[in-house]
Design a protein around this motif. Sequence first.
Motif, PDB file in Angstrom:
ATOM      1  N   PRO A  83      15.606  -4.123  -2.832  1.00 60.13           N
ATOM      2  CA  PRO A  83      14.775  -3.782  -4.003  1.00 60.13           C
ATOM      3  C   PRO A  83      14.091  -5.009  -4.599  1.00 60.13           C
ATOM      4  O   PRO A  83      12.948  -4.923  -5.064  1.00 60.13           O
ATOM      5  CB  PRO A  83      15.789  -3.187  -4.993  1.00 60.13           C
ATOM      6  CG  PRO A  83      16.961  -2.785  -4.173  1.00 60.13           C
ATOM      7  CD  PRO A  83      17.020  -3.759  -3.041  1.00 60.13           C
ATOM      8  N   HIS A  84      14.779  -6.149  -4.588  1.00 60.53           N
ATOM      9  CA  HIS A  84      14.210  -7.373  -5.145  1.00 60.53           C
ATOM     10  C   HIS A  84      12.978  -7.800  -4.341  1.00 60.53           C
ATOM     11  O   HIS A  84      11.947  -8.195  -4.917  1.00 60.53           O
ATOM     12  CB  HIS A  84      15.249  -8.499  -5.118  1.00 60.53           C
ATOM     13  CG  HIS A  84      16.549  -8.156  -5.789  1.00 60.53           C
ATOM     14  ND1 HIS A  84      17.447  -7.264  -5.236  1.00 60.53           N
ATOM     15  CD2 HIS A  84      17.100  -8.590  -6.945  1.00 60.53           C
ATOM     16  CE1 HIS A  84      18.496  -7.165  -6.036  1.00 60.53           C
ATOM     17  NE2 HIS A  84      18.316  -7.949  -7.079  1.00 60.53           N
ATOM     18  N   LYS A  85      13.090  -7.723  -3.019  1.00 59.36           N
ATOM     19  CA  LYS A  85      11.966  -8.105  -2.166  1.00 59.36           C
ATOM     20  C   LYS A  85      10.780  -7.170  -2.389  1.00 59.36           C
ATOM     21  O   LYS A  85       9.633  -7.609  -2.446  1.00 59.36           O
ATOM     22  CB  LYS A  85      12.389  -8.079  -0.696  1.00 59.36           C
ATOM     23  CG  LYS A  85      13.379  -9.181  -0.323  1.00 59.36           C
ATOM     24  CD  LYS A  85      13.830  -9.059   1.118  1.00 59.36           C
ATOM     25  CE  LYS A  85      14.875 -10.126   1.458  1.00 59.36           C
ATOM     26  NZ  LYS A  85      15.397  -9.976   2.825  1.00 59.36           N
ATOM     27  N   ARG A  86      11.087  -5.894  -2.517  1.00 56.59           N
ATOM     28  CA  ARG A  86      10.002  -4.931  -2.722  1.00 56.59           C
ATOM     29  C   ARG A  86       9.328  -5.134  -4.073  1.00 56.59           C
ATOM     30  O   ARG A  86       8.097  -5.033  -4.202  1.00 56.59           O
ATOM     31  CB  ARG A  86      10.547  -3.507  -2.606  1.00 56.59           C
ATOM     32  CG  ARG A  86       9.451  -2.464  -2.443  1.00 56.59           C
ATOM     33  CD  ARG A  86       8.689  -2.714  -1.135  1.00 56.59           C
ATOM     34  NE  ARG A  86       7.454  -1.972  -1.084  1.00 56.59           N
ATOM     35  CZ  ARG A  86       7.359  -0.684  -0.736  1.00 56.59           C
ATOM     36  NH1 ARG A  86       8.458  -0.018  -0.411  1.00 56.59           N
ATOM     37  NH2 ARG A  86       6.194  -0.083  -0.692  1.00 56.59           N
ATOM     38  N   LEU A  87      10.114  -5.429  -5.088  1.00 63.57           N
ATOM     39  CA  LEU A  87       9.564  -5.706  -6.416  1.00 63.57           C
ATOM     40  C   LEU A  87       8.664  -6.932  -6.373  1.00 63.57           C
ATOM     41  O   LEU A  87       7.540  -6.915  -6.900  1.00 63.57           O
ATOM     42  CB  LEU A  87      10.707  -5.913  -7.412  1.00 63.57           C
ATOM     43  CG  LEU A  87      10.314  -6.299  -8.849  1.00 63.57           C
ATOM     44  CD1 LEU A  87       9.509  -5.189  -9.502  1.00 63.57           C
ATOM     45  CD2 LEU A  87      11.563  -6.614  -9.676  1.00 63.57           C
ATOM     46  N   ALA A  88       9.139  -7.997  -5.735  1.00 54.57           N
ATOM     47  CA  ALA A  88       8.356  -9.235  -5.626  1.00 54.57           C
ATOM     48  C   ALA A  88       7.062  -8.991  -4.848  1.00 54.57           C
ATOM     49  O   ALA A  88       5.994  -9.504  -5.205  1.00 54.57           O
ATOM     50  CB  ALA A  88       9.184 -10.328  -4.967  1.00 54.57           C
ATOM     51  N   GLU A  89       7.145  -8.222  -3.772  1.00 54.81           N
ATOM     52  CA  GLU A  89       5.964  -7.907  -2.963  1.00 54.81           C
ATOM     53  C   GLU A  89       4.924  -7.145  -3.783  1.00 54.81           C
ATOM     54  O   GLU A  89       3.735  -7.507  -3.801  1.00 54.81           O
ATOM     55  CB  GLU A  89       6.367  -7.049  -1.756  1.00 54.81           C
ATOM     56  CG  GLU A  89       7.150  -7.789  -0.687  1.00 54.81           C
ATOM     57  CD  GLU A  89       7.737  -6.834   0.340  1.00 54.81           C
ATOM     58  OE1 GLU A  89       7.438  -5.612   0.256  1.00 54.81           O
ATOM     59  OE2 GLU A  89       8.496  -7.290   1.209  1.00 54.81           O
ATOM     60  N   GLU A  90       5.369  -6.079  -4.440  1.00 59.99           N
ATOM     61  CA  GLU A  90       4.443  -5.216  -5.168  1.00 59.99           C
ATOM     62  C   GLU A  90       3.767  -5.958  -6.317  1.00 59.99           C
ATOM     63  O   GLU A  90       2.557  -5.828  -6.530  1.00 59.99           O
ATOM     64  CB  GLU A  90       5.185  -3.981  -5.703  1.00 59.99           C
ATOM     65  CG  GLU A  90       5.657  -3.025  -4.628  1.00 59.99           C
ATOM     66  CD  GLU A  90       4.506  -2.400  -3.863  1.00 59.99           C
ATOM     67  OE1 GLU A  90       3.523  -1.975  -4.501  1.00 59.99           O
ATOM     68  OE2 GLU A  90       4.574  -2.348  -2.615  1.00 59.99           O
ATOM     69  N   MET A  91       4.532  -6.753  -7.057  1.00 56.26           N
ATOM     70  CA  MET A  91       3.968  -7.422  -8.223  1.00 56.26           C
ATOM     71  C   MET A  91       3.051  -8.580  -7.826  1.00 56.26           C
ATOM     72  O   MET A  91       1.998  -8.789  -8.439  1.00 56.26           O
ATOM     73  CB  MET A  91       5.087  -7.913  -9.143  1.00 56.26           C
ATOM     74  CG  MET A  91       5.972  -6.796  -9.692  1.00 56.26           C
ATOM     75  SD  MET A  91       5.057  -5.367 -10.303  1.00 56.26           S
ATOM     76  CE  MET A  91       4.063  -6.097 -11.595  1.00 56.26           C
ATOM     77  N   THR A  92       3.432  -9.337  -6.797  1.00 53.84           N
ATOM     78  CA  THR A  92       2.585 -10.452  -6.361  1.00 53.84           C
ATOM     79  C   THR A  92       1.277  -9.935  -5.779  1.00 53.84           C
ATOM     80  O   THR A  92       0.199 -10.487  -6.038  1.00 53.84           O
ATOM     81  CB  THR A  92       3.327 -11.318  -5.326  1.00 53.84           C
ATOM     82  OG1 THR A  92       4.594 -11.709  -5.856  1.00 53.84           O
ATOM     83  CG2 THR A  92       2.531 -12.563  -4.981  1.00 53.84           C
ATOM     84  N   LYS A  93       1.352  -8.856  -5.030  1.00 50.96           N
ATOM     85  CA  LYS A  93       0.135  -8.254  -4.456  1.00 50.96           C
ATOM     86  C   LYS A  93      -0.763  -7.708  -5.560  1.00 50.96           C
ATOM     87  O   LYS A  93      -1.990  -7.869  -5.512  1.00 50.96           O
ATOM     88  CB  LYS A  93       0.527  -7.145  -3.479  1.00 50.96           C
ATOM     89  CG  LYS A  93      -0.648  -6.498  -2.777  1.00 50.96           C
ATOM     90  CD  LYS A  93      -0.190  -5.647  -1.596  1.00 50.96           C
ATOM     91  CE  LYS A  93       0.764  -4.551  -2.013  1.00 50.96           C
ATOM     92  NZ  LYS A  93       1.134  -3.664  -0.882  1.00 50.96           N
ATOM     93  N   LEU A  94      -0.179  -7.080  -6.563  1.00 49.30           N
ATOM     94  CA  LEU A  94      -0.957  -6.501  -7.657  1.00 49.30           C
ATOM     95  C   LEU A  94      -1.719  -7.575  -8.427  1.00 49.30           C
ATOM     96  O   LEU A  94      -2.910  -7.425  -8.718  1.00 49.30           O
ATOM     97  CB  LEU A  94      -0.020  -5.742  -8.615  1.00 49.30           C
ATOM     98  CG  LEU A  94      -0.669  -5.175  -9.883  1.00 49.30           C
ATOM     99  CD1 LEU A  94      -1.604  -4.023  -9.536  1.00 49.30           C
ATOM    100  CD2 LEU A  94       0.395  -4.715 -10.875  1.00 49.30           C
ATOM    101  N   VAL A  95      -1.047  -8.670  -8.750  1.00 43.59           N
ATOM    102  CA  VAL A  95      -1.635  -9.696  -9.612  1.00 43.59           C
ATOM    103  C   VAL A  95      -2.468 -10.709  -8.831  1.00 43.59           C
ATOM    104  O   VAL A  95      -3.540 -11.129  -9.278  1.00 43.59           O
ATOM    105  CB  VAL A  95      -0.531 -10.409 -10.422  1.00 43.59           C
ATOM    106  CG1 VAL A  95      -1.100 -11.595 -11.210  1.00 43.59           C
ATOM    107  CG2 VAL A  95       0.155  -9.423 -11.360  1.00 43.59           C
TER     108      VAL A  95
END
Length: 425
Positions: free
Chosen positions: A299-311
């Motif tokens: 979940p941590h990796k997915r959170l980091a992926e989604e937020m970094t890609k978004l911003v």
Amino acid sequence: MHIIDDLAERGLLQQTTDDQGLRNHLNENVVTLYCGFDPTADSLHIGHLLPLTLLKRFQQYGHRPLALIGGGTGLIGDPSGRSTERSLNSADVVKGFTEQIQQQIERIIEFKSDGSNGAVKNNHDWLASLTFIEMLRDVGKHFGINYMLSKDSVTSRLEQGLSFTEFSYMILQSIDFKNLYEKENCSLQIGGSDQWGNITAGMELIRRTRSEQQEEEADVYGLTVPLITKSDGTKFGKTAGGAVWLDPEKTSPYEFYQFWINTDDRDVIRFLKFFTFLSLEEIDQLEKELEKAPEKRMPHKRLAEEMTKLVHGEEALKQAEKITEALFSGDIKSLNAEEIEQGFKDVPSVTIDEKESGLIDLLVTANISSSKRQAREDIKNGAVYINGERKQDLAYHLTVEDRLDDRFTIVRRGKKKYFLIRFES
């Protein structure tokens, strides 16, 4: 699923002024809504991501979000959630902040050029032309002192002291809602729970002015989201290095990625619901993965992926992941100069101009080892690595071959202590 139910299931619903009325309003209309962002710095930080993603969430449900930058209110300062008055910035500084923040917002929320699916607005456009007499005659008469004193943003500051400037902020924000209602058909204002008083004041101004004109009552609403707290008691969005900014020059994409991937296990599922656009079903599956194999930190990796890609975008995400993997594996040589700058931004560094340097002397010069004797022991014990490779030769000299992109050498002492050697060109 109704967007109100989606928000509720994600834990994003703090207050609404009329839950059933708002549900019906959203069902029956393409609703224009807004949230304000005051330009108090040259960048937004991750505390602004919740309202930004909320606007984007409403857009995905077919509604029309307005991101309102406070080019006018930013000259005054919102007292909400503060124990002291803000320092006032000059008009030129606020204008510069406004331009930079607009660019950040438009990277996160996609707006069509015709404004049909939303837009960025600036309240300086209407507040700057408002005279003091107009504000008192046309707006101020609708605000009772007792009414204003009852708002949390005011009462929480009375003991510490509240200037007339900050006291007037509520009126200016109310003018924003009224203007957007009349010019953009905006019927919903959203914000953090600390904005509840300002939001309801704006609704009251709209209703009072319409009543004066003997028109039917305005169909306007307010909605707030909770202020984010972390399970360990520390403030969300703060690190040892300070705030986590959306500007890549202030917080690199790698640092941004690391912030999210280091989320506490107790918070990660909650943050996935708050900030990402993953379905609740997918988040439930990630929660099961966490329970089954917490060491994998899926979940941590997915959170980091989604937020970094978004911003920051897909390329910045790939770069952050590459730096992370290189540091984990020790494959430092795979990084280019830009990636080294990001990955080793906060490690101790020293600049030297020698074309060739003895390893022992380098360790002492860079304060990696406390003395030549300690340096020899560190080398003999296999504790010294150059660009990820262990060096145990006491006579080893660094040459241009040890420079990455002809600019850097990365020295590691022990398992985790990194040092950046910069070479003058």
